[in-house]
Design a protein around this motif. Structure first.
Motif, mmCIF file in Angstrom:
data_model
loop_
_atom_site.group_PDB
_atom_site.id
_atom_site.type_symbol
_atom_site.label_atom_id
_atom_site.label_comp_id
_atom_site.label_asym_id
_atom_site.label_seq_id
_atom_site.Cartn_x
_atom_site.Cartn_y
_atom_site.Cartn_z
ATOM 1 N N LYS A 106 47.496 -35.410 -48.051
ATOM 2 C CA LYS A 106 47.217 -34.906 -46.698
ATOM 3 C C LYS A 106 46.203 -33.782 -46.758
ATOM 4 C CE LYS A 106 51.224 -35.743 -43.746
ATOM 5 N NZ LYS A 106 52.309 -35.055 -43.030
ATOM 6 N N MET A 152 67.288 -42.554 -45.916
ATOM 7 C CA MET A 152 66.632 -42.737 -47.225
ATOM 8 C C MET A 152 67.079 -41.640 -48.188
ATOM 9 S SD MET A 152 64.766 -44.384 -49.256
ATOM 10 C CE MET A 152 63.761 -45.590 -48.397
ATOM 11 N N GLY A 174 56.637 -34.078 -54.258
ATOM 12 C CA GLY A 174 57.528 -35.171 -54.672
ATOM 13 C C GLY A 174 58.732 -35.294 -53.768
ATOM 14 N N MET A 230 64.478 -41.100 -42.384
ATOM 15 C CA MET A 230 64.355 -40.146 -43.485
ATOM 16 C C MET A 230 65.738 -39.708 -43.983
ATOM 17 S SD MET A 230 61.308 -37.364 -43.408
ATOM 18 C CE MET A 230 62.039 -36.354 -42.244
ATOM 19 N N ARG A 233 67.128 -30.394 -40.372
ATOM 20 C CA ARG A 233 65.960 -30.896 -39.638
ATOM 21 C C ARG A 233 66.158 -30.624 -38.153
ATOM 22 N NH1 ARG A 233 61.216 -31.874 -41.540
ATOM 23 N NH2 ARG A 233 60.823 -33.722 -40.276
ATOM 24 N N LEU A 277 62.091 -34.872 -51.822
ATOM 25 C CA LEU A 277 62.862 -33.735 -51.290
ATOM 26 C C LEU A 277 64.230 -33.631 -51.972
ATOM 27 C CD1 LEU A 277 63.195 -31.505 -49.178
ATOM 28 C CD2 LEU A 277 64.047 -33.252 -47.606
#
Ligand code: PNS
Length: 176
Positions: A57, A120, A87, A117, A103, A89
């Motif tokens: 990014k 995962m 890498g 997320m 979050r 989290l």
């Protein structure tokens, strides 16, 4: 077993007694993020703000700039720390002995991405829980991308970011 509503002393979950990680791009941090961090710091003994360093990014602010702004905002809060990560989290969480990932959920539009997320991360490490927090209602529309766009077009972002961020945005766009 602790009963509900009896006034019996409730035991705090061991997860709540540990560091909680608050990960993000923070390009730049907004008042919405600050609100979540401060409220999170009332629930967990230590908040570790994890700034994503993603070589793919191209953020407006370097990792160091993003971290410096966050450090400055929370300079008087000993239980709020900042680190960069690359890498996975869940690997960063493990290395920092954290089992909670915080979050913010602003709107339905956030939900699908956040849901994916969280699941995962749960698959990668079931010991890590995602803890969702709603922002203060006055920040539900706020995002780093909108702040950058509005500022670059001459709009006022005074109430939307901490003063250090407004200052840095001014510096950044003056150089462009
Ligand atoms: O502020 P953002 O951009 O919404 O934050 C996204 C972030 C940093 C939380 C997410 O991209 C992330 O965790 N990246 C690390 C890579 C990873 O672990 N990917 C697998 C989980 S989906």
């Amino acid at each position: 077993m602790t009963e509900v509503g009896t006034g019996a002393r409730r035991k705090k979950s061991p997860l709540m007694e540990k560091t909680a990680i608050y990960p993000g791009s923070f390009d730049p941090i907004t008042n919405g993020h600050v609100d979540i961090i401060l409220r999170g710091a009332k629930l967990f003994p230590r908040i570790l703000v994890a700034v994503l360093e993603n070589p793919k990014k191209k953020p407006l602010f370097t990792t160091k700039e993003r971290m410096d702004m966050i450090r400055k905002i929370f300079q008087n809060r000993a239980n709020i720390e900042v680190k960069a990560f690359q890498g996975l989290l869940v690997e960063f969480a493990k290395a920092n002995d954290a089992k909670i990932v915080i979050r913010g959920l602003r709107a339905i539009s956030d939900f699908e991405y956040e849901f994916q997320m969280a699941l995962m991360n749960q698959k990668l490490n079931p010991a890590i829980e995602t803890f969702f927090m709603m922002p203060n209602a006055k920040y539900t529309f706020l995002s780093s991308n909108l702040v950058k766009e509005v500022f670059s077009l001459g709009g006022c972002i005074h109430d939307l970011v901490p003063p250090v961020v407004e200052h840095k945005l001014r510096e950044k766009f003056a150089k462009k």
